[in-house]
Motif scaffolding. Structure first.
Motif, mmCIF file in Angstrom:
data_model
loop_
_atom_site.group_PDB
_atom_site.id
_atom_site.type_symbol
_atom_site.label_atom_id
_atom_site.label_comp_id
_atom_site.label_asym_id
_atom_site.label_seq_id
_atom_site.Cartn_x
_atom_site.Cartn_y
_atom_site.Cartn_z
ATOM 1 N N ASP A 68 0.888 -1.191 -0.050
ATOM 2 C CA ASP A 68 0.156 -0.060 -0.053
ATOM 3 C C ASP A 68 0.968 1.142 0.101
ATOM 4 O O ASP A 68 1.947 1.222 0.734
ATOM 5 C CB ASP A 68 -0.947 0.204 1.071
ATOM 6 N N VAL A 69 0.700 2.347 -0.788
ATOM 7 C CA VAL A 69 1.282 3.448 -0.798
ATOM 8 C C VAL A 69 0.454 4.312 0.050
ATOM 9 O O VAL A 69 -0.636 4.830 0.000
ATOM 10 C CB VAL A 69 1.184 3.893 -2.314
ATOM 11 N N LEU A 70 1.436 5.219 0.656
ATOM 12 C CA LEU A 70 1.004 6.360 1.701
ATOM 13 C C LEU A 70 1.083 7.490 1.015
ATOM 14 O O LEU A 70 1.970 7.834 0.245
ATOM 15 C CB LEU A 70 1.751 6.505 2.985
ATOM 16 N N LYS A 83 4.452 17.054 -5.341
ATOM 17 C CA LYS A 83 5.203 16.218 -6.471
ATOM 18 C C LYS A 83 6.556 15.882 -5.919
ATOM 19 O O LYS A 83 7.105 15.028 -6.241
ATOM 20 C CB LYS A 83 4.812 16.840 -7.740
ATOM 21 N N LYS A 84 7.236 17.121 -5.772
ATOM 22 C CA LYS A 84 8.719 16.968 -5.519
ATOM 23 C C LYS A 84 9.127 16.242 -4.235
ATOM 24 O O LYS A 84 9.844 15.516 -4.213
ATOM 25 C CB LYS A 84 8.955 18.551 -5.279
ATOM 26 N N LEU A 85 7.946 16.230 -3.343
ATOM 27 C CA LEU A 85 8.216 15.273 -2.136
ATOM 28 C C LEU A 85 7.748 13.938 -2.527
ATOM 29 O O LEU A 85 8.848 13.279 -2.244
ATOM 30 C CB LEU A 85 7.216 15.851 -1.108
ATOM 31 N N ARG A 86 6.815 13.806 -3.300
ATOM 32 C CA ARG A 86 6.343 12.270 -3.724
ATOM 33 C C ARG A 86 7.654 11.597 -4.364
ATOM 34 O O ARG A 86 7.953 10.542 -4.345
ATOM 35 C CB ARG A 86 5.251 12.265 -4.707
ATOM 36 N N LEU A 87 8.298 12.552 -5.372
ATOM 37 C CA LEU A 87 9.447 11.919 -6.226
ATOM 38 C C LEU A 87 10.764 11.944 -5.508
ATOM 39 O O LEU A 87 11.734 11.342 -6.133
ATOM 40 C CB LEU A 87 9.592 12.749 -7.472
ATOM 41 N N LYS A 164 11.824 3.790 -4.293
ATOM 42 C CA LYS A 164 12.641 2.376 -4.118
ATOM 43 C C LYS A 164 13.927 2.584 -3.464
ATOM 44 O O LYS A 164 14.364 1.998 -2.562
ATOM 45 C CB LYS A 164 12.671 1.940 -5.348
ATOM 46 N N ARG A 165 14.747 3.633 -3.751
ATOM 47 C CA ARG A 165 16.063 3.916 -3.550
ATOM 48 C C ARG A 165 16.058 4.507 -1.972
ATOM 49 O O ARG A 165 17.132 4.301 -1.221
ATOM 50 C CB ARG A 165 16.782 5.042 -4.206
ATOM 51 N N HIS A 166 15.359 4.868 -1.480
ATOM 52 C CA HIS A 166 14.888 5.004 0.054
ATOM 53 C C HIS A 166 14.192 4.297 0.970
ATOM 54 O O HIS A 166 13.767 4.475 2.059
ATOM 55 C CB HIS A 166 14.218 6.631 -0.084
ATOM 56 N N GLY A 167 13.741 3.201 0.149
ATOM 57 C CA GLY A 167 12.930 2.144 1.079
ATOM 58 C C GLY A 167 11.660 1.823 0.593
ATOM 59 O O GLY A 167 10.708 0.991 1.151
ATOM 60 N N GLY A 168 11.079 2.475 -0.578
ATOM 61 C CA GLY A 168 9.770 2.096 -1.268
ATOM 62 C C GLY A 168 8.894 2.375 -0.214
ATOM 63 O O GLY A 168 8.533 3.361 0.652
#
Length: 193
Positions: A68-70, A83-87, A164-168
């Motif tokens: 599940d995505v928060l 958007k910048k936070l999400r990316l 993904k690079r930060h823990g997904g």
């Protein structure tokens, strides 16, 4: 006067002095008797409830799974900022790892962490909550609670599952509101009222 004469003069002056027979050590044994005041204070300490200023609730939450995505933002947070936070494009200024914590430990840590972020002027942080993939029921318990807690904290402007690079989906980027002091500094620096 020679040293022999000095010694004799000293002994003459000290002839009436007697050795103290008691030990010259202080009595440090703890007193065992309790006064009425001790008893009242002791009883008050036992009965006093510790006031919990942490607003985060630990009741039942909607169970989330590992995948599940928060995603959440307060009204007024600009689309581009979210958007910048999400990316994951903001530098991560601090991290909190909740792995192997109980729900109650995590509740306390999240509350303190967000308050510390405000106090130190940290705006973009990450919380590692884990995916809960090893849980037999498939529920990501800490992730589920974190999704409930973060909107309850007034300084949290937005959060989103990490790249993904930060823990997904086992971590969340969190955007923290500026402190009142920082807002005032911004107004002064940019000429606002």
């Amino acid at each position: 006067m020679t040293s022999k004469d000095e010694r004799l003069a000293f002994l003459e002056e000290m002839k009436d002095v007697r050795r103290i027979r008691k030990s010259n050590r202080a009595d440090v044994a703890a007193r065992t008797e309790l006064t009425p005041g001790h008893l009242v204070r002791q009883q008050a300490a036992v009965e006093a409830k510790v006031r919990d200023v942490n607003p985060l609730t630990a009741d039942v939450v909607e169970p989330l799974t590992a995948h599940d995505v928060l995603s959440w933002q307060r009204p007024g947070v600009q689309h581009g900022v979210f958007k910048k936070l999400r990316l994951g494009q903001y530098p991560i200024e601090a991290r909190l790892d909740l792995h192997r914590m109980t729900v109650e430990e995590a509740r306390k840590e999240v509350f303190q962490f967000i308050n510390d972020c405000v106090n130190y002027g940290l705006r973009s942080v990450i919380i590692l909550h884990g995916k809960g993939e090893r849980n037999p029921d498939g529920v990501a318990q800490l992730k589920s609670y974190l999704a409930k807690w973060l909107p309850e904290l007034e300084p949290v402007l937005a959060f989103h599952s990490a790249q993904k690079r930060h823990g997904g989906t086992g971590a969340a980027y969190v955007m923290v509101r500026k402190s009142d002091h920082e807002k005032q500094q911004n107004r002064e620096m940019h000429g606002g009222a």
